[in-house]
Design an enzyme around this catalytic site. Structure first.
Site, PDB file in Angstrom:
ATOM      1  N   TRP A 192     -28.877  33.145 -57.193  1.00 47.10           N
ATOM      2  CA  TRP A 192     -29.068  32.376 -55.955  1.00 47.10           C
ATOM      3  C   TRP A 192     -30.493  32.483 -55.444  1.00 47.10           C
ATOM      4  CZ3 TRP A 192     -26.086  28.546 -55.264  1.00 47.10           C
ATOM      5  CH2 TRP A 192     -24.729  28.607 -55.631  1.00 47.10           C
ATOM      6  N   ASP A 248     -30.669  34.680 -47.107  1.00 45.95           N
ATOM      7  CA  ASP A 248     -29.444  33.984 -47.484  1.00 45.95           C
ATOM      8  C   ASP A 248     -28.342  35.033 -47.497  1.00 45.95           C
ATOM      9  OD1 ASP A 248     -27.337  32.717 -48.690  1.00 45.95           O
ATOM     10  OD2 ASP A 248     -28.399  32.173 -50.531  1.00 45.95           O
ATOM     11  N   LYS A 274     -17.399  31.746 -47.915  1.00 46.23           N
ATOM     12  CA  LYS A 274     -17.116  33.067 -48.485  1.00 46.23           C
ATOM     13  C   LYS A 274     -16.560  34.010 -47.426  1.00 46.23           C
ATOM     14  CE  LYS A 274     -19.967  31.615 -51.974  1.00 46.23           C
ATOM     15  NZ  LYS A 274     -21.275  30.995 -52.144  1.00 46.23           N
TER      16      LYS A 274
HETATM   17  C1  LIG Z   1     -22.279  30.284 -52.619  1.00 41.41           C
HETATM   18  C2  LIG Z   1     -23.685  30.645 -52.368  1.00 41.41           C
HETATM   19  C3  LIG Z   1     -24.669  29.673 -52.131  1.00 41.41           C
HETATM   20  C4  LIG Z   1     -24.389  28.203 -52.203  1.00 41.41           C
HETATM   21  O1  LIG Z   1     -23.697  27.754 -51.124  1.00 41.41           O
HETATM   22  P1  LIG Z   1     -23.311  26.217 -50.935  1.00 41.41           P
HETATM   23  O2  LIG Z   1     -22.694  26.251 -49.586  1.00 41.41           O
HETATM   24  O3  LIG Z   1     -22.382  25.850 -52.041  1.00 41.41           O
HETATM   25  O4  LIG Z   1     -24.572  25.428 -50.977  1.00 41.41           O
HETATM   26  C5  LIG Z   1     -25.943  30.103 -51.859  1.00 41.41           C
HETATM   27  N1  LIG Z   1     -26.263  31.404 -51.809  1.00 41.41           N
HETATM   28  C6  LIG Z   1     -25.354  32.373 -52.036  1.00 41.41           C
HETATM   29  C7  LIG Z   1     -25.761  33.800 -51.959  1.00 41.41           C
HETATM   30  C8  LIG Z   1     -24.033  32.016 -52.316  1.00 41.41           C
HETATM   31  O5  LIG Z   1     -23.125  32.971 -52.530  1.00 41.41           O
END
Ligand SMILES: *Cc1c(COP(=O)(O)O)cnc(C)c1O
Length: 362
Positions: free
Chosen positions: A103, A173, A197
């Site tokens: 990511w 993030d 999540k």
């Molecule tokens: C799932 C995830 C993403 C992507 O998220 P979307 O909402 O599908 O764009 C980005 N960063 C991390 C750490 C993730 O776990």
């Protein structure tokens, strides 16, 4: 009641049963309005109170530091990968990215499409099995911001501590570990997370940022991609994903009931501890992917001796009622995502399954 699956999906992921049941109870008729929350105007008082409640609950869970604003945006964390450089990376500046895995690399790739970005730290040489040491981060003077990924969902690593970047905004993030444990929001200029999540259903992305970062965006940017648009309109510039935000508010209530972030952390440590112990005491039958000092509390990644055995594990686990244990296709192996809402009992059942599988196959 129907039997609940042992859900270890990486995202969208398990939601607390209590939250689903409460949502079900008011699904058709929200607080005697004769309507579902989904059917209401986002400009009406009923929806707006949910919107504001969710914002203030989030800040409360972080101890209500002053000068921060919560935004509810769309397009997932992936859209933030683009919005961050579009809004904060101006000509003559460079953005520092911490490379920890899949990511982090996606975020870096977007920044490079927009402007100048450099690798501030990386654990690539260790195969992304650990997070880099950020204690002596050296940043050039023209650094616009530093971006890191607090929890790598695919590799199963996370940071124990965060660096002090002084006057350079630190942006994280936190899609896969927000609200899993306490942290000091004030060390960050901005944190963001796709909801699916740890926060609720997909469809909404939560951004929490210092107001001074949100107040002004570069003049040339399209309206919808500007943080200042969403800041000035309180995330009601266009129609927000109202049902997802309502669900986030319910999940936040549930976290409060678990004892807030300290209570949640205790539960998460107990859950992750049980699973890592099963891996560590398997005499090499199961091998943890992440190094012990970088292990994630949310995504537990491990491998077996051969890919054939891993396939067998996935197949038999599915037959036994476990969902989502196959590792991400980019790294292989197995992964159990054990977000806040995954109950302890599901992990205890998985550990029992792992022991049985080991006894049959070693
Ligand atoms: C799932 C995830 C993403 C992507 O998220 P979307 O909402 O599908 O764009 C980005 N960063 C991390 C750490 C993730 O776990």
């Amino acid at each position: 009641m129907n039997k609940r699956a042992y859900n270890f999906n990486a995202g969208p992921a398990a939601l607390p049963l209590e939250v689903l049941q409460r949502a079900q109870a008011e699904f058709v008729d929200y607080k005697e309005t004769g309507m579902s929350i989904m059917e209401m105007s986002h400009r009406g008082a009923v929806y707006e109170s949910v919107h504001h409640e969710a914002q203030s609950r989030l800040l409360n869970l972080f101890g209500s530091p002053s000068g921060y604003k919560v935004l509810f945006l769309q397009g997932g964390a992936s859209t933030q990968f683009a919005m961050i450089p579009l809004n904060f990376l101006s000509e003559g500046k460079a953005a520092g990215y911490v490379r920890t895995g899949s990511w982090a690399d996606k975020a870096l790739k977007e920044a490079k499409l927009v402007g100048e970005a450099f690798v501030a730290a990386s654990s690539e040489s260790e195969g992304f099995r650990k997070v880099p040491d950020l204690r002596n981060l050296e940043l050039p003077e023209q650094t616009a911001y530093v971006h890191l990924t607090s929890n790598e969902t695919i590799e199963g690593t996370s940071f124990l501590n965060y660096p002090d970047t002084g006057s350079v905004p630190l942006i994280a993030d936190m899609s896969s570990d927000i609200l899993s444990r306490p942290f000091d929001l004030e060390s960050f200029g901005m944190v963001y997370a796709g909801a699916q999540k740890n926060l609720g259903p997909s469809g909404v992305t939560v951004v929490i940022a210092r107001e001074e970062l949100l107040e002004q965006s570069p003049k040339h940017l399209p309206t919808i991609l500007r943080y200042d648009t969403h800041y000035k309109n309180d995330s009601l510039y266009n129609t927000p994903p109202s049902f997802s935000i309502y669900m986030v508010n319910e999940v936040l209530k549930w976290i409060e009931e678990q004892g807030g972030l300290t209570g949640i952390e205790q539960l998460n440590r107990k859950k992750a501890g049980l699973l890592y112990e099963a891996i560590d005491q398997s005499e090499g039958f199961y091998n943890g992917f992440a190094q012990p000092d970088s292990r994630s509390l949310m995504n537990v990644t491990f491998r077996l001796g051969t890919e054939e055995l891993e396939k067998k594990f996935v197949k038999e686990s599915e037959a036994a009622g476990f969902v989502g244990l196959k590792g991400h296709r980019s790294v292989g192996g197995l992964r159990a995502s054990i977000y806040n809402a995954v109950p302890y009992d599901a992990i205890a059942a998985l550990v029992q399954f792992m022991e049985d599988f080991r006894n049959k196959n070693r």
